[in-house]
Scaffold this motif. Structure first.
Motif, PDB file in Angstrom:
ATOM      1  N   ASN A  68      45.278  45.445  42.791  1.00 49.76           N
ATOM      2  CA  ASN A  68      44.594  44.346  42.133  1.00 49.76           C
ATOM      3  C   ASN A  68      43.582  44.947  41.170  1.00 49.76           C
ATOM      4  OD1 ASN A  68      42.576  41.827  42.064  1.00 49.76           O
ATOM      5  ND2 ASN A  68      44.528  41.091  42.911  1.00 49.76           N
ATOM      6  N   ALA A 116      47.178  38.870  46.661  1.00 46.68           N
ATOM      7  CA  ALA A 116      47.355  37.979  45.508  1.00 46.68           C
ATOM      8  C   ALA A 116      46.033  37.794  44.769  1.00 46.68           C
ATOM      9  CB  ALA A 116      47.894  36.624  45.963  1.00 46.68           C
ATOM     10  N   LYS A 117      44.958  37.662  45.518  1.00 48.23           N
ATOM     11  CA  LYS A 117      43.618  37.593  44.932  1.00 48.23           C
ATOM     12  C   LYS A 117      42.635  38.248  45.882  1.00 48.23           C
ATOM     13  CE  LYS A 117      40.637  34.343  45.242  1.00 48.23           C
ATOM     14  NZ  LYS A 117      39.453  35.196  45.551  1.00 48.23           N
ATOM     15  N   LEU A 157      53.613  38.947  41.585  1.00 50.20           N
ATOM     16  CA  LEU A 157      54.023  38.364  42.859  1.00 50.20           C
ATOM     17  C   LEU A 157      55.518  38.086  42.883  1.00 50.20           C
ATOM     18  CD1 LEU A 157      51.148  35.849  43.686  1.00 50.20           C
ATOM     19  CD2 LEU A 157      51.277  38.311  44.071  1.00 50.20           C
ATOM     20  N   PHE A 173      51.444  36.852  51.463  1.00 45.83           N
ATOM     21  CA  PHE A 173      50.343  37.043  50.520  1.00 45.83           C
ATOM     22  C   PHE A 173      48.995  37.055  51.227  1.00 45.83           C
ATOM     23  CE2 PHE A 173      53.289  34.662  47.499  1.00 45.83           C
ATOM     24  CZ  PHE A 173      53.798  35.832  46.967  1.00 45.83           C
ATOM     25  N   TYR A 175      44.983  36.334  50.465  1.00 48.69           N
ATOM     26  CA  TYR A 175      44.133  35.583  49.535  1.00 48.69           C
ATOM     27  C   TYR A 175      42.769  35.438  50.181  1.00 48.69           C
ATOM     28  CZ  TYR A 175      42.641  31.792  46.391  1.00 48.69           C
ATOM     29  OH  TYR A 175      41.975  31.017  45.454  1.00 48.69           O
ATOM     30  N   LEU A 218      50.689  29.393  45.478  1.00 50.67           N
ATOM     31  CA  LEU A 218      51.169  30.582  46.190  1.00 50.67           C
ATOM     32  C   LEU A 218      52.147  30.214  47.295  1.00 50.67           C
ATOM     33  CD1 LEU A 218      47.848  32.619  46.523  1.00 50.67           C
ATOM     34  CD2 LEU A 218      49.744  33.085  44.971  1.00 50.67           C
ATOM     35  N   TYR A 222      57.068  30.845  45.920  1.00 55.57           N
ATOM     36  CA  TYR A 222      57.629  32.155  46.273  1.00 55.57           C
ATOM     37  C   TYR A 222      58.416  32.140  47.582  1.00 55.57           C
ATOM     38  CZ  TYR A 222      54.376  33.362  42.596  1.00 55.57           C
ATOM     39  OH  TYR A 222      53.711  33.401  41.397  1.00 55.57           O
TER      40      TYR A 222
END
Length: 480
Positions: A68, A116-117, A157, A173, A175, A218, A222
């Motif tokens: 990231n 993802a974040k 992603l 993921f 987050y 998210l 996916y």
């Protein structure tokens, strides 16, 4: 990294040694709502797993991919709230998620969770989320994403999911809700302090809306997610909304830090060394668990490949030795805990060759040591499932045992021991104790303190149980 510890009344996040209270359990999170059964043998209450929890435990090894904006920041902790790194820094010009997947295969990982974040606020995929600035009310897009970086048009992603699907690796993921430097958020709350360079001014209501919209993206775009990571938890105000979103979009996902928002929660083991205590139970809310808890919530042991608890790739960072990682495997998977080891692409977007080699070395050891076992000519088990006996047609040398419990109806074994008949003993009826323990669960590996033994027979004795025990496997091995 932020980690979650759940206690009976308060959800606490552990952030670099600092504790922050996030929310209290709601009434419907009562222990009385936990899935359990009453043993017809002892009358004891036994926590019951979901099929998804058992499938998750059976995978044994996964990776947590830290890639990231913090990959491009030189300090150890990545984003710290002091600044918002320029979006121009994110430039993985050789990005290839198939390279990541190959490393996972070499390690033997069965699932992967990608950040993802993270705390910076940088999102690794395009987003359609817009929001009003405060106090002007002007609507702007969430523009701290990969689509505004030098690699615009690349959905990291989506690439990751496709690479995992090719190799039959389950995906999920990470987050973080509780930190977002881009939006000036700490511990889940928008700060009223002076904005620093790059930060935007928004209200708490706006932030909560952004979180829920991004989670919807998210969890919708996916496919089915094997595991969802809430690093640091979530605020009390978001609890019900997150629970509803999980139920709507990802009801079968395993959720780290998810007690109270999913029927498939897992817990943090309590440290980032990859060390689970012995015993570690599949039940209970904290650390090594509690055999008497009515909650089936297995543990995950997350740890790094790099030394000094470094999660994102860093220049000139040393790797942990193979010997240390083998010890991690035995103290995580071998103690009934899932091993989730950090996978760290560098700034090019690839796994550095030295890192890939160390992952493969660990995978090669596990396959060589535990991929096969010494095969007996005769097996016998008592009618009550308490004694499991194996005889070999000629003397064999082994130095460890692996026991796996069938937990379909819960974890029921409480105490066990392992005996062997030595090949050079003059008394063929004499047994020598080589191991003993309490919790077995998904897997218990015992490295025999006496070292390698030449034996003609081995016996597992289950001496305390709350119901009739059922085994998945009982094997012995010799490993260099």
């Amino acid at each position: 990294m932020h980690r979650l510890v759940v206690v009976l009344l308060v959800l606490i996040a552990v952030t670099n040694g600092r504790l922050s209270v996030y929310h209290r359990h709601q009434q419907h999170l009562s222990l009385r709502s936990a899935r359990h059964r009453i043993s017809p043998l002892t009358g004891v209450r036994i926590a019951l797993p979901t099929p998804e929890q058992l499938e998750w435990q059976a995978q044994e090894i996964g990776v947590l991919i830290h890639f990231n904006m913090a990959t491009y920041v030189d300090n150890h902790d990545g984003c710290t709230g002091d600044m918002v790194p320029s979006i121009s820094l994110f430039n993985p010009y050789k990005l290839n998620t198939n390279n990541w997947a190959q490393t996972m295969i070499d390690l033997g990982a069965k699932y992967a969770v990608l950040v993802a974040k993270h705390a910076c606020g940088f999102l690794m995929a395009p987003t359609n989320v817009t929001f009003p600035l405060s106090p002007s009310g002007r609507i702007i897009p969430y523009n701290y994403t990969v689509d505004y970086s030098p690699v615009k048009g690349v959905n990291v992603l989506d690439n990751f999911v496709k690479s995992c699907n090719k190799q039959n690796i389950r995906h999920g993921f990470y987050y973080t809700v509780v930190n977002n430097d881009y939006l000036n958020v700490k511990q889940g709350l928008v700060q009223n302090t002076t904005l620093k360079k790059g930060q935007l001014n928004i209200t708490q209501q706006t932030y909560d809306s952004i979180v829920l919209q991004q989670l919807r993206e998210l969890w919708t775009n996916y496919g089915k997610l094997d595991e969802i990571w809430f690093d640091g938890g979530y605020t009390a105000e978001l609890h019900d909304s997150v629970a509803a979103l999980v139920s709507e979009l990802q009801p079968d996902s395993i959720i780290f830090g998810g007690y109270g928002v999913t029927r498939n929660p897992i817990r943090w083991i309590g440290n980032e060394f990859g060390h689970a205590p012995d015993p570690t139970w599949s039940t209970g809310l904290e650390g090594g668990g509690d055999p008497n808890s009515p909650i089936f919530i297995p543990a995950e042991c997350d740890t790094t490949l790099q030394q000094f608890d470094r999660w994102f790739w860093g220049p000139h960072v040393l790797l942990r030795s193979l010997t240390e990682l083998i010890d991690v495997y035995h103290r995580s998977v071998g103690h009934n805990c899932m091993l989730m080891i950090d996978l760290t692409p560098d700034r090019t977007g690839l796994i550095p060759s030295a890192y890939a080699l160390r992952y493969k070395e660990l995978g090669d050891f596990i396959r060589a040591c535990y991929g096969t076992s010494v095969v007996p000519i005769y097996r016998n088990s008592s009618a009550d499932g308490r004694i499991h006996f194996q005889v070999f047609d000629s003397p064999v040398t082994v130095d460890r045992s692996v026991v796996q419990e069938d937990q379909t109806l819960g974890q029921v074994i409480r105490v066990y021991s392992i005996d062997v008949q030595l090949a050079d003993s003059s008394n063929k009826d004499q047994w020598k104790s080589v191991a003993s323990g309490t919790s077995i669960g998904n897997k218990k590996i015992d490295l025999w303190q006496a070292g390698s033994q030449m034996i003609t027979a081995v016996r597992l004795n289950i001496t305390e149980t709350v119901d009739v025990p059922v085994l998945k496997a009982f094997t012995v091995h010799l490993c260099s």
